[in-house]
Design a protein around this motif. Structure first.
Motif, PDB file in Angstrom:
ATOM      1  N   LEU A 193      23.160  52.613  37.595  1.00  0.00           N
ATOM      2  CA  LEU A 193      23.891  51.779  36.915  1.00  0.00           C
ATOM      3  C   LEU A 193      25.700  51.663  37.225  1.00  0.00           C
ATOM      4  O   LEU A 193      26.177  50.825  37.579  1.00  0.00           O
ATOM      5  N   GLY A 194      25.823  53.104  37.546  1.00  0.00           N
ATOM      6  CA  GLY A 194      27.194  53.261  38.040  1.00  0.00           C
ATOM      7  C   GLY A 194      27.470  52.440  39.306  1.00  0.00           C
ATOM      8  O   GLY A 194      28.459  51.962  39.921  1.00  0.00           O
ATOM      9  N   MET A 195      26.478  52.596  40.428  1.00  0.00           N
ATOM     10  CA  MET A 195      26.726  51.805  41.766  1.00  0.00           C
ATOM     11  C   MET A 195      26.724  50.378  41.489  1.00  0.00           C
ATOM     12  O   MET A 195      27.392  49.621  42.181  1.00  0.00           O
ATOM     13  N   MET A 196      26.099  49.618  40.448  1.00  0.00           N
ATOM     14  CA  MET A 196      26.190  48.395  40.246  1.00  0.00           C
ATOM     15  C   MET A 196      27.349  48.021  39.264  1.00  0.00           C
ATOM     16  O   MET A 196      27.708  46.980  38.549  1.00  0.00           O
ATOM     17  N   ASP A 197      28.337  49.056  39.056  1.00  0.00           N
ATOM     18  CA  ASP A 197      29.605  48.782  38.242  1.00  0.00           C
ATOM     19  C   ASP A 197      29.044  48.447  36.699  1.00  0.00           C
ATOM     20  O   ASP A 197      30.065  47.978  36.197  1.00  0.00           O
ATOM     21  N   PHE A 198      28.188  48.969  36.366  1.00  0.00           N
ATOM     22  CA  PHE A 198      27.959  48.760  34.736  1.00  0.00           C
ATOM     23  C   PHE A 198      28.694  50.024  34.222  1.00  0.00           C
ATOM     24  O   PHE A 198      28.781  51.031  34.733  1.00  0.00           O
ATOM     25  N   LYS A 199      28.999  49.958  32.688  1.00  0.00           N
ATOM     26  CA  LYS A 199      29.707  50.796  32.195  1.00  0.00           C
ATOM     27  C   LYS A 199      28.845  51.565  31.119  1.00  0.00           C
ATOM     28  O   LYS A 199      27.729  51.176  31.142  1.00  0.00           O
ATOM     29  N   TYR A 200      29.195  52.599  30.687  1.00  0.00           N
ATOM     30  CA  TYR A 200      28.239  53.572  29.906  1.00  0.00           C
ATOM     31  C   TYR A 200      27.589  52.926  28.691  1.00  0.00           C
ATOM     32  O   TYR A 200      26.602  53.250  28.430  1.00  0.00           O
ATOM     33  N   GLN A 201      28.175  51.678  28.099  1.00  0.00           N
ATOM     34  CA  GLN A 201      27.535  51.002  26.973  1.00  0.00           C
ATOM     35  C   GLN A 201      26.198  50.542  27.328  1.00  0.00           C
ATOM     36  O   GLN A 201      25.212  50.273  26.720  1.00  0.00           O
ATOM     37  N   THR A 202      25.808  50.347  28.757  1.00  0.00           N
ATOM     38  CA  THR A 202      24.555  49.697  29.318  1.00  0.00           C
ATOM     39  C   THR A 202      23.498  50.828  28.939  1.00  0.00           C
ATOM     40  O   THR A 202      22.522  50.310  28.853  1.00  0.00           O
ATOM     41  N   ILE A 203      23.882  52.002  29.258  1.00  0.00           N
ATOM     42  CA  ILE A 203      22.866  53.050  29.112  1.00  0.00           C
ATOM     43  C   ILE A 203      22.328  52.899  27.541  1.00  0.00           C
ATOM     44  O   ILE A 203      21.060  53.322  27.471  1.00  0.00           O
ATOM     45  N   PHE A 204      23.114  52.818  26.651  1.00  0.00           N
ATOM     46  CA  PHE A 204      22.658  52.832  25.316  1.00  0.00           C
ATOM     47  C   PHE A 204      21.951  51.506  25.021  1.00  0.00           C
ATOM     48  O   PHE A 204      20.898  51.681  24.075  1.00  0.00           O
ATOM     49  N   VAL A 205      22.000  50.381  25.654  1.00  0.00           N
ATOM     50  CA  VAL A 205      21.337  49.044  25.491  1.00  0.00           C
ATOM     51  C   VAL A 205      20.024  49.458  26.024  1.00  0.00           C
ATOM     52  O   VAL A 205      18.963  49.061  25.449  1.00  0.00           O
ATOM     53  N   ILE A 206      19.897  50.212  27.198  1.00  0.00           N
ATOM     54  CA  ILE A 206      18.537  50.393  27.826  1.00  0.00           C
ATOM     55  C   ILE A 206      17.925  51.112  27.022  1.00  0.00           C
ATOM     56  O   ILE A 206      16.565  51.015  26.588  1.00  0.00           O
ATOM     57  N   TYR A 207      18.326  52.412  26.631  1.00  0.00           N
ATOM     58  CA  TYR A 207      17.344  53.536  25.777  1.00  0.00           C
ATOM     59  C   TYR A 207      17.184  52.707  24.396  1.00  0.00           C
ATOM     60  O   TYR A 207      15.903  52.989  24.014  1.00  0.00           O
TER      61      TYR A 207
END
Length: 382
Positions: free
Chosen positions: A82-96
């Protein structure tokens, strides 16, 4: 707190009217509720005692930095991707959150099929369960909550007797959190013919040995052995001191729920035996670890192993509540009483949310003062 009051009131209102809707409307409503709760959970900002920890871990792993943290490689690699695609930390919470809530929905659907009243009732039991394994806990321990949901979703293969695929789902879940391997005994437990009389005897014996403190001795001895073997949680074990009470009173509520369903459901469809067996494992494990210990970390460890059997307990309770409602003519009369029971569970959950936020209210264990409970959202994903 006003957000959480509105949240539970709306969920109960929707569940109350669900039986009178047409099948297609029920499906749309239940799926919509699932999606909305995923968004509420996934877009939350700074809610949960582990929120800041995961935010920092994401920032670390997204840059490709390797640290000695006891974090599964799946989280590390996903964060890096996700970091390589420039996503921010909030994305990990959405996925989980999608895995957690979506997995619970799929788990209920695999048992209830197109009976959306049962699916929604099961989801409500999950949302209002105010202990380890419930919705609020899932916004803290996101990795294990995701693993629990994957195992539950994979239970459809147990019902279909496709054991290899269930084992595969457990393996996938173990990549999310190592503790998912605790659910492996379900493969053998599903075929057991538990004698109902002996189950009741075992349940009350478990209550007795826990009340007198004997289970505390054995459980702590087992934890010390496991921590020395797997090399985790040593710090938490060192924090253990004598608890201020011998038994968690909320466990009586869960025992009552189990006994209620035990009485209301004498037999079910072919897969009921699996539900009965696994829910029995849950309640026994819950009782045997329902004692107080010093040190907040250890309280989480005590109940981390039973959570993989918790969703089957929810289904068992669902079946009991549905059978209870069907005894009334019309059905809606019994359904209103069932809604009152769900409302009580929601109230207890709200009291817990208030207590962990440090508000003046009735204190319900576990209590971790100072945790942020005010709902705020963050849609900054890129």
């Amino acid at each position: 707190m006003s957000f959480w009051y509105i949240f539970f009131i709306l969920l109960i209102a929707l569940l109350c009217i669900l039986p009178v809707l047409k099948k297609c409307s029920q499906e749309i409503l239940v799926i919509s509720v699932t999606i909305v709760v995923i968004l509420i959970s996934g877009l939350r900002n700074n809610i949960g005692s582990d929120f800041q920890t995961y935010m920092l871990l994401y920032d670390t792993f997204s840059k490709g930095t390797e640290v000695g943290a006891e974090i599964e490689l799946s989280f590390q690699y996903l964060s890096h991707l996700l970091g390589m695609m420039d996503f921010k930390y909030q994305t990990i919470f959405v996925i989980y959150s999608s895995i957690i809530i979506g997995g619970m929905y799929l788990g209920y659907k695999s048992y209830f099929g197109d009976f959306y009243v049962g699916i929604m009732l099961g989801m409500m039991l999950y949302f209002t369960y105010n202990s380890t394994g419930g919705f609020w806990w899932g916004m803290n321990c996101i990795r294990q909550a995701a693993a629990m949901s994957v195992v539950f979703a994979g239970a459809r293969f147990l019902y279909e007797n496709r054991v290899k695929y269930f084992l595969l789902s457990v393996l996938v879940a173990s990549f999310l959190h190592y503790s998912a391997l605790v659910s492996l005994p379900a493969v053998f437990l599903k075929n057991c013919n538990l004698n109902r009389k002996y189950v009741i005897i075992t349940l009350f014996c478990s209550l007795f040995v826990t009340y007198i403190g004997l289970s505390k001795t054995f459980v702590m001895y087992g934890i010390e052995i496991m921590t020395s073997v797997i090399g985790k949680y040593e710090a938490a074990v060192l924090l253990v001191t004598a608890g201020d009470k011998s038994f968690s009173y909320m466990s009586f509520v869960y025992v009552f729920m189990y006994l209620f369903s035990f009485y209301m459901v004498k037999q079910g469809k072919d897969n009921y035996k699996i539900i009965f067996n696994l829910s029995t494992v849950f309640i026994i494990m819950r009782i045997l670890t329902s004692f107080s210990l010093g040190g907040p970390s250890i309280q989480y460890i005590l109940h981390r192993f039973e959570v993989y059997y918790l969703p089957f307990f929810f289904i068992h309770v669902c079946l009991g509540l549905l059978n209870f409602s069907r005894r009334f003519k019309p059905f809606f009369g019994g359904w209103v009483i069932t809604m009152l029971f769900i409302a009580i569970l929601a109230f207890l959950t709200l009291e817990t949310i208030a207590s962990v936020g440090g508000e003046e209210t009735i204190l319900i264990e576990p209590r971790y003062p100072g945790e942020n409970i005010k709902y705020d959202y963050n849609i900054d994903l890129f």
